[in-house]
Design a protein around this motif. Structure first.
Motif, PDB file in Angstrom:
ATOM      1  N   LEU A 135     -56.545  -1.925  -8.247  1.00 49.41           N
ATOM      2  CA  LEU A 135     -55.910  -2.121  -9.545  1.00 49.41           C
ATOM      3  C   LEU A 135     -54.791  -1.097  -9.703  1.00 49.41           C
ATOM      4  O   LEU A 135     -55.017   0.097  -9.500  1.00 49.41           O
ATOM      5  CB  LEU A 135     -56.910  -1.923 -10.686  1.00 49.41           C
ATOM      6  N   PHE A 136     -53.619  -1.545 -10.067  1.00 53.87           N
ATOM      7  CA  PHE A 136     -52.497  -0.632 -10.268  1.00 53.87           C
ATOM      8  C   PHE A 136     -52.237  -0.387 -11.747  1.00 53.87           C
ATOM      9  O   PHE A 136     -52.307  -1.319 -12.566  1.00 53.87           O
ATOM     10  CB  PHE A 136     -51.220  -1.201  -9.653  1.00 53.87           C
ATOM     11  N   ALA A 137     -51.913   0.851 -12.076  1.00 58.74           N
ATOM     12  CA  ALA A 137     -51.316   1.140 -13.376  1.00 58.74           C
ATOM     13  C   ALA A 137     -49.886   0.621 -13.343  1.00 58.74           C
ATOM     14  O   ALA A 137     -49.328   0.359 -12.269  1.00 58.74           O
ATOM     15  CB  ALA A 137     -51.334   2.640 -13.644  1.00 58.74           C
ATOM     16  N   ASP A 138     -49.279   0.460 -14.495  1.00 55.63           N
ATOM     17  CA  ASP A 138     -47.874   0.063 -14.520  1.00 55.63           C
ATOM     18  C   ASP A 138     -47.033   1.147 -13.848  1.00 55.63           C
ATOM     19  O   ASP A 138     -47.347   2.339 -13.941  1.00 55.63           O
ATOM     20  CB  ASP A 138     -47.400  -0.157 -15.958  1.00 55.63           C
ATOM     21  N   PRO A 139     -45.984   0.749 -13.135  1.00 56.43           N
ATOM     22  CA  PRO A 139     -45.225   1.724 -12.335  1.00 56.43           C
ATOM     23  C   PRO A 139     -44.550   2.782 -13.190  1.00 56.43           C
ATOM     24  O   PRO A 139     -44.050   2.485 -14.272  1.00 56.43           O
ATOM     25  CB  PRO A 139     -44.189   0.854 -11.614  1.00 56.43           C
ATOM     26  N   GLU A 140     -44.537   4.012 -12.673  1.00 55.84           N
ATOM     27  CA  GLU A 140     -43.813   5.079 -13.370  1.00 55.84           C
ATOM     28  C   GLU A 140     -42.367   5.155 -12.921  1.00 55.84           C
ATOM     29  O   GLU A 140     -41.568   5.845 -13.544  1.00 55.84           O
ATOM     30  CB  GLU A 140     -44.499   6.435 -13.182  1.00 55.84           C
ATOM     31  N   TYR A 141     -42.028   4.457 -11.841  1.00 59.19           N
ATOM     32  CA  TYR A 141     -40.640   4.472 -11.380  1.00 59.19           C
ATOM     33  C   TYR A 141     -40.346   3.194 -10.596  1.00 59.19           C
ATOM     34  O   TYR A 141     -41.249   2.474 -10.170  1.00 59.19           O
ATOM     35  CB  TYR A 141     -40.374   5.689 -10.479  1.00 59.19           C
ATOM     36  N   GLN A 142     -39.058   2.908 -10.426  1.00 55.36           N
ATOM     37  CA  GLN A 142     -38.602   1.858  -9.530  1.00 55.36           C
ATOM     38  C   GLN A 142     -37.775   2.513  -8.434  1.00 55.36           C
ATOM     39  O   GLN A 142     -37.321   3.638  -8.588  1.00 55.36           O
ATOM     40  CB  GLN A 142     -37.765   0.807 -10.273  1.00 55.36           C
ATOM     41  N   MET A 143     -37.581   1.796  -7.311  1.00 50.47           N
ATOM     42  CA  MET A 143     -36.931   2.462  -6.195  1.00 50.47           C
ATOM     43  C   MET A 143     -36.120   1.490  -5.339  1.00 50.47           C
ATOM     44  O   MET A 143     -36.512   0.345  -5.130  1.00 50.47           O
ATOM     45  CB  MET A 143     -37.979   3.142  -5.316  1.00 50.47           C
ATOM     46  N   LEU A 144     -34.982   1.979  -4.872  1.00 54.41           N
ATOM     47  CA  LEU A 144     -34.163   1.265  -3.906  1.00 54.41           C
ATOM     48  C   LEU A 144     -34.280   1.960  -2.543  1.00 54.41           C
ATOM     49  O   LEU A 144     -34.872   3.029  -2.433  1.00 54.41           O
ATOM     50  CB  LEU A 144     -32.700   1.253  -4.367  1.00 54.41           C
ATOM     51  N   ASP A 145     -33.697   1.359  -1.523  1.00 52.09           N
ATOM     52  CA  ASP A 145     -33.699   1.937  -0.183  1.00 52.09           C
ATOM     53  C   ASP A 145     -32.425   2.737   0.067  1.00 52.09           C
ATOM     54  O   ASP A 145     -31.428   2.611  -0.652  1.00 52.09           O
ATOM     55  CB  ASP A 145     -33.794   0.840   0.871  1.00 52.09           C
ATOM     56  N   SER A 146     -32.461   3.540   1.112  1.00 47.03           N
ATOM     57  CA  SER A 146     -31.293   4.273   1.574  1.00 47.03           C
ATOM     58  C   SER A 146     -31.498   4.581   3.052  1.00 47.03           C
ATOM     59  O   SER A 146     -32.634   4.616   3.530  1.00 47.03           O
ATOM     60  CB  SER A 146     -31.104   5.572   0.787  1.00 47.03           C
ATOM     61  N   PHE A 147     -30.415   4.782   3.771  1.00 45.64           N
ATOM     62  CA  PHE A 147     -30.481   5.138   5.178  1.00 45.64           C
ATOM     63  C   PHE A 147     -30.078   6.597   5.363  1.00 45.64           C
ATOM     64  O   PHE A 147     -29.146   7.086   4.712  1.00 45.64           O
ATOM     65  CB  PHE A 147     -29.514   4.291   6.012  1.00 45.64           C
ATOM     66  N   ILE A 148     -30.757   7.281   6.277  1.00 44.76           N
ATOM     67  CA  ILE A 148     -30.286   8.565   6.768  1.00 44.76           C
ATOM     68  C   ILE A 148     -29.469   8.265   8.022  1.00 44.76           C
ATOM     69  O   ILE A 148     -29.972   7.641   8.973  1.00 44.76           O
ATOM     70  CB  ILE A 148     -31.453   9.507   7.100  1.00 44.76           C
ATOM     71  N   VAL A 149     -28.209   8.666   8.016  1.00 41.98           N
ATOM     72  CA  VAL A 149     -27.293   8.389   9.129  1.00 41.98           C
ATOM     73  C   VAL A 149     -26.541   9.669   9.479  1.00 41.98           C
ATOM     74  O   VAL A 149     -26.565  10.647   8.728  1.00 41.98           O
ATOM     75  CB  VAL A 149     -26.279   7.278   8.768  1.00 41.98           C
ATOM     76  N   ARG A 150     -25.849   9.666  10.608  1.00 43.51           N
ATOM     77  CA  ARG A 150     -25.046  10.825  10.966  1.00 43.51           C
ATOM     78  C   ARG A 150     -23.856  10.962  10.020  1.00 43.51           C
ATOM     79  O   ARG A 150     -23.403   9.974   9.426  1.00 43.51           O
ATOM     80  CB  ARG A 150     -24.572  10.719  12.418  1.00 43.51           C
ATOM     81  N   LYS A 151     -23.381  12.171   9.860  1.00 42.15           N
ATOM     82  CA  LYS A 151     -22.272  12.461   8.956  1.00 42.15           C
ATOM     83  C   LYS A 151     -21.108  11.495   9.187  1.00 42.15           C
ATOM     84  O   LYS A 151     -20.706  11.251  10.326  1.00 42.15           O
ATOM     85  CB  LYS A 151     -21.772  13.895   9.157  1.00 42.15           C
ATOM     86  N   GLY A 152     -20.600  10.969   8.092  1.00 42.96           N
ATOM     87  CA  GLY A 152     -19.490  10.031   8.182  1.00 42.96           C
ATOM     88  C   GLY A 152     -19.923   8.602   8.411  1.00 42.96           C
ATOM     89  O   GLY A 152     -19.107   7.686   8.389  1.00 42.96           O
ATOM     90  N   ASN A 153     -21.223   8.405   8.655  1.00 39.48           N
ATOM     91  CA  ASN A 153     -21.770   7.068   8.876  1.00 39.48           C
ATOM     92  C   ASN A 153     -20.893   6.282   9.857  1.00 39.48           C
ATOM     93  O   ASN A 153     -20.306   5.248   9.524  1.00 39.48           O
ATOM     94  CB  ASN A 153     -21.883   6.307   7.548  1.00 39.48           C
ATOM     95  N   PRO A 154     -20.789   6.774  11.107  1.00 39.57           N
ATOM     96  CA  PRO A 154     -19.831   6.203  12.066  1.00 39.57           C
ATOM     97  C   PRO A 154     -20.022   4.713  12.341  1.00 39.57           C
ATOM     98  O   PRO A 154     -19.048   4.032  12.676  1.00 39.57           O
ATOM     99  CB  PRO A 154     -20.064   7.040  13.329  1.00 39.57           C
ATOM    100  N   LYS A 155     -21.231   4.220  12.222  1.00 46.10           N
ATOM    101  CA  LYS A 155     -21.454   2.795  12.487  1.00 46.10           C
ATOM    102  C   LYS A 155     -21.437   1.944  11.217  1.00 46.10           C
ATOM    103  O   LYS A 155     -21.716   0.744  11.265  1.00 46.10           O
ATOM    104  CB  LYS A 155     -22.775   2.601  13.238  1.00 46.10           C
ATOM    105  N   LYS A 156     -21.104   2.566  10.080  1.00 44.53           N
ATOM    106  CA  LYS A 156     -20.959   1.852   8.803  1.00 44.53           C
ATOM    107  C   LYS A 156     -22.214   1.045   8.471  1.00 44.53           C
ATOM    108  O   LYS A 156     -22.174  -0.160   8.214  1.00 44.53           O
ATOM    109  CB  LYS A 156     -19.733   0.936   8.832  1.00 44.53           C
ATOM    110  N   LEU A 157     -23.329   1.728   8.435  1.00 50.85           N
ATOM    111  CA  LEU A 157     -24.617   1.084   8.185  1.00 50.85           C
ATOM    112  C   LEU A 157     -25.006   1.232   6.714  1.00 50.85           C
ATOM    113  O   LEU A 157     -25.330   2.329   6.261  1.00 50.85           O
ATOM    114  CB  LEU A 157     -25.681   1.710   9.085  1.00 50.85           C
ATOM    115  N   HIS A 158     -24.948   0.117   5.984  1.00 51.02           N
ATOM    116  CA  HIS A 158     -25.258   0.131   4.557  1.00 51.02           C
ATOM    117  C   HIS A 158     -26.346  -0.860   4.180  1.00 51.02           C
ATOM    118  O   HIS A 158     -26.715  -0.954   3.016  1.00 51.02           O
ATOM    119  CB  HIS A 158     -23.994  -0.169   3.745  1.00 51.02           C
ATOM    120  N   SER A 159     -26.850  -1.603   5.156  1.00 47.56           N
ATOM    121  CA  SER A 159     -27.891  -2.589   4.902  1.00 47.56           C
ATOM    122  C   SER A 159     -28.592  -2.887   6.223  1.00 47.56           C
ATOM    123  O   SER A 159     -28.100  -2.530   7.302  1.00 47.56           O
ATOM    124  CB  SER A 159     -27.297  -3.882   4.329  1.00 47.56           C
ATOM    125  N   TYR A 160     -29.729  -3.548   6.132  1.00 46.83           N
ATOM    126  CA  TYR A 160     -30.434  -3.929   7.357  1.00 46.83           C
ATOM    127  C   TYR A 160     -29.616  -4.942   8.158  1.00 46.83           C
ATOM    128  O   TYR A 160     -29.664  -4.954   9.392  1.00 46.83           O
ATOM    129  CB  TYR A 160     -31.812  -4.486   7.010  1.00 46.83           C
TER     130      TYR A 160
END
Length: 302
Positions: A135-160
């Motif tokens: 049984l879950f209590a109502d959520p205390e937060y909502q959440m989105l995803d994010s990627f950890i990438v190398r500085k500058g995001n050389p491969k331009k990764l913003h989604s799966y």
């Protein structure tokens, strides 16, 4: 990162509604109570758990040892949004002491079901499969995803989908729902590297072993703060069956403990209305964007 938390481990089917630290299907004994999908429904009899907790004065809280949800700080004390929130709410319910118990994320729901814990919270996302187990209590937060990438995001990764197009090497945490999001985007499960936690994922990105580590936006921006070689991408909603998915995390109780869960919910809603909930979560990196009015019932139904 949720979360793992920050950890209920396992994995959902390719197109199910999935989220943080996937499903625990193998370890959580799904059929253990003829459970219904909605968070408020249970056919499992139970004694008055709240009365027992008041009598003993202590509640056992299962956590997964992951910041910012529940962890040990530099002074050796248990803290985190789940720990601090539990202290406030259970004190108001007449239970003055919270005893955090760290365990592997995959052991949280089984530990709850076997009476090792009275309640668990570790950045655990609420979804239909888990709602058949707890049984879950109502959520205390909502959440989105994010990627950890190398500085500058050389491969331009913003989604799966970007990961697929770039043929990038992706990693995430053990049991994270991000595994299922990656698979849903077309990434073979066997090609997803699994690391113990986001710190290990950050190290893998910095060393070039992988191109991206997938986790929650909150975890991502926290882990990269002191890194000079990696950064976190902007938060995004993963696509599931062509629809954007926003998840919510909350405290989980045994199926027979509806009375305890309901009492906890009353306090959560008071704190949301007064703004106290955000004041407790803010020091752990939460922003107003993570506050939510979603309910466990609606999250259990998707």
């Amino acid at each position: 990162m949720a979360p793992p938390p920050g950890n209920d481990s396992g994995s959902a089917t390719r197109h199910s509604s999935i989220r943080r630290r996937s499903l625990l299907l193998g370890t959580a004994a799904l059929g253990a109570a003829g459970a219904l999908g909605a968070a408020g429904c249970s056919k499992v009899p139970s004694g008055d758990t709240l009365a027992r907790l008041k009598s003993q004065g202590t509640v056992r809280l299962g956590i997964a040892g992951e910041a910012p949800y529940g962890y040990i700080d530099e002074q050796g004390a248990f803290t985190g949004e789940a720990v601090e929130l539990a202290k406030v709410i259970f004190k108001r319910l007449g239970v003055p002491r919270v005893q955090p118990s760290p365990t592997d994320f995959s052991s949280l729901i089984p530990g709850l079901q076997s009476q090792q814990f009275d309640v668990v919270s570790a950045g655990m996302y609420i979804n239909k499969e888990r709602c058949a187990q707890v049984l879950f209590a109502d959520p205390e937060y909502q959440m989105l995803d994010s990627f950890i990438v190398r500085k500058g995001n050389p491969k331009k990764l913003h989604s799966y989908q970007d990961v697929v197009k770039a043929k990038a090497k992706i990693a995430t945490g053990a049991g994270y729902a991000e595994i299922d999001y990656a698979v849903a985007a077309g990434i073979p499960r066997k090609e997803i590297a699994i690391y113990q936690d986001p710190v290990a994922g950050l190290n893998a990105v910095e060393s070039g072993r992988v191109d991206v580590f997938a986790g929650t936006a909150l975890t991502g921006r926290g882990v990269v703060k002191k890194s000079t070689r990696a950064e976190a991408t902007k938060p995004f909603a993963p696509l599931v069956d062509g629809k954007k998915k926003v998840d919510g995390g909350g405290f989980a109780f045994r199926l027979g403990d509806a009375e305890l869960r309901d009492a906890f919910n009353v306090e959560i809603h008071k704190m949301k209305k007064s703004g106290e909930l955000f004041r407790i979560l803010q020091p752990f990196g939460f922003t107003q964007a993570e506050m939510t009015t979603m309910t466990a019932e609606e999250l259990c139904d998707v």
